[in-house]
Design an enzyme around this catalytic site. Structure first.
Site, PDB file in Angstrom:
ATOM      1  N   HIS A  76       0.879  -0.808   0.126  1.00 30.04           N
ATOM      2  CA  HIS A  76      -0.185   0.278   0.056  1.00 30.04           C
ATOM      3  C   HIS A  76       0.913   1.164  -0.233  1.00 30.04           C
ATOM      4  O   HIS A  76       0.267   1.637  -0.827  1.00 30.04           O
ATOM      5  CB  HIS A  76      -0.976  -0.487   1.132  1.00 30.04           C
ATOM      6  CG  HIS A  76      -1.578  -0.856   0.980  1.00 30.04           C
ATOM      7  ND1 HIS A  76      -2.702  -1.643   1.925  1.00 30.04           N
ATOM      8  CD2 HIS A  76      -2.423  -2.468   0.137  1.00 30.04           C
ATOM      9  CE1 HIS A  76      -3.495  -2.723   2.668  1.00 30.04           C
ATOM     10  NE2 HIS A  76      -3.154  -3.035   1.119  1.00 30.04           N
ATOM     11  N   HIS A 259      -1.788 -10.898  -5.792  1.00 32.49           N
ATOM     12  CA  HIS A 259      -0.079 -10.443  -5.503  1.00 32.49           C
ATOM     13  C   HIS A 259       0.920 -11.458  -5.624  1.00 32.49           C
ATOM     14  O   HIS A 259       1.615 -11.212  -7.051  1.00 32.49           O
ATOM     15  CB  HIS A 259       0.558 -10.203  -3.765  1.00 32.49           C
ATOM     16  CG  HIS A 259      -0.501  -9.141  -3.051  1.00 32.49           C
ATOM     17  ND1 HIS A 259      -0.384  -7.622  -3.712  1.00 32.49           N
ATOM     18  CD2 HIS A 259      -1.045  -9.482  -2.032  1.00 32.49           C
ATOM     19  CE1 HIS A 259      -0.843  -7.637  -2.594  1.00 32.49           C
ATOM     20  NE2 HIS A 259      -1.299  -8.243  -1.411  1.00 32.49           N
TER      21      HIS A 259
HETATM   22 ZN   LIG Z   1      -4.344  -4.520  -0.705  1.00 29.99          ZN
END
Ligand SMILES: [Zn+2]
Length: 303
Positions: A76, A259
């Site tokens: 983030h 991811h």
């Molecule tokens: Zn995230």
């Protein structure tokens, strides 16, 4: 000519780690040109560069490792740096995780606005996608294709009445990122929370830093966007693609990815001969690039 950017001044904040549940102090400091984004674990005296070569794990968050030292939940913050166009910064953390704050990138964006940006005397080169690359895993997939801007097109679908299908496609500019992507929070299913905790993860997780989806609706009072979930996936993708180490000029098309697939398609881009090149914005290519060339500083091109 566009120049690389760092911070105008140092900024800091404190928060808890999502998985450890422990307090962490984060400092963002200006850095010289071509320093890139580097994490410094001040508690153990180690540095970890934010590049694909240093991915150490991708179990529910992206972890970077170097010489046996790791830093978790980096995506983030990396998304905020990339979304706002910060190229060179030193990130000091006194623990094993970046603080989760509210589970989005909005607090990092506020912090970066507080720091301000400063241009450095080195041109900002972009990594341009020249030929499409794709990775697939069953019904999940991620593709990087040529485009005139950095764009992300994302679609998700879960076996849950609230989340059957969401899709979003947008150009990632500092303004779009700040307004449409940064505030979108991490989400998880209630049925998974207990499993995560049993395996020692999400110990710092709460309704303060994640949207939790129950059987019939979200447990939080309200969503920040009707399609907050897909927006958060775009946020994660921007953060993971930042590990390319250069701003991307191309379009990510992702379907039910995460991811691991974000990183895999980025790695494939660098590993595929002729799939990408370094360019100065609005100009012809200045240098061909291969994966190994991206680890070190790039020579200033002659104009
Ligand atoms: Zn995230």
């Amino acid at each position: 000519m566009i120049y690389r950017r760092t911070l105008r001044r140092e900024v800091a904040c404190t928060g808890i780690g999502l998985h450890s549940g422990k307090p962490v102090r984060l400092r963002l400091l200006p850095a010289p040109a071509e320093h890139g984004v580097r994490f410094a674990r001040t508690d153990v005296g180690a540095e970890i560069p934010a590049t694909l070569a240093h991915i150490g794990g991708q179990d529910h968050a992206t972890t970077l490792s170097h010489d046996g030292v790791s830093i978790g939940t980096v995506e983030h913050l990396l998304a905020a740096l990339s979304g706002l166009g910060v190229d060179d910064v030193r990130v000091e953390v006194d623990g094993p995780e970046v603080p989760v704050l509210d589970g989005s990138a909005a607090p990092f964006v506020i912090l970066l606005h507080e720091a301000g940006l400063r241009p450095l005397a080195v041109p900002r080169l972009l990594l341009r996608v020249v030929a499409p690359v794709e990775v697939r895993h069953g019904t999940k997939g991620a593709r990087l294709v040529p485009a005139d801007h950095f764009e992300v097109a994302y679609s998700i679908g879960f076996d849950h009445p609230l989340l059957r299908h969401q899709a979003l496609s947008l150009r990632i500019t500092p303004r779009n990122f700040t307004e449409a992507i940064a505030p979108a929070r991490t989400f998880g299913f209630l049925r998974e929370v207990e499993m995560l905790r049993k395996s020692g993860l999400a110990l710092g997780g709460s309704l303060e830093n994640a949207v939790v989806i129950g059987e019939t609706g979200v447990l939080n009072n309200k969503l920040r966007f009707e399609d907050e979930f897909v927006r958060h996936k775009v946020l994660d993708a921007v953060g993971d693609l930042a590990l390319l180490g250069r701003p991307l000029l191309g379009r990510l098309e992702a379907t039910r990815a995460g991811h691991a697939l974000h990183a895999a398609v980025a790695q494939k881009l660098l590993a595929t001969p002729g799939a990408c090149e370094l360019v100065a914005p609005e100009r012809a290519p200045v240098v061909g690039v291969r994966a190994k060339d991206l680890e070190g500083p790039v020579e200033s091109p002659a104009y």
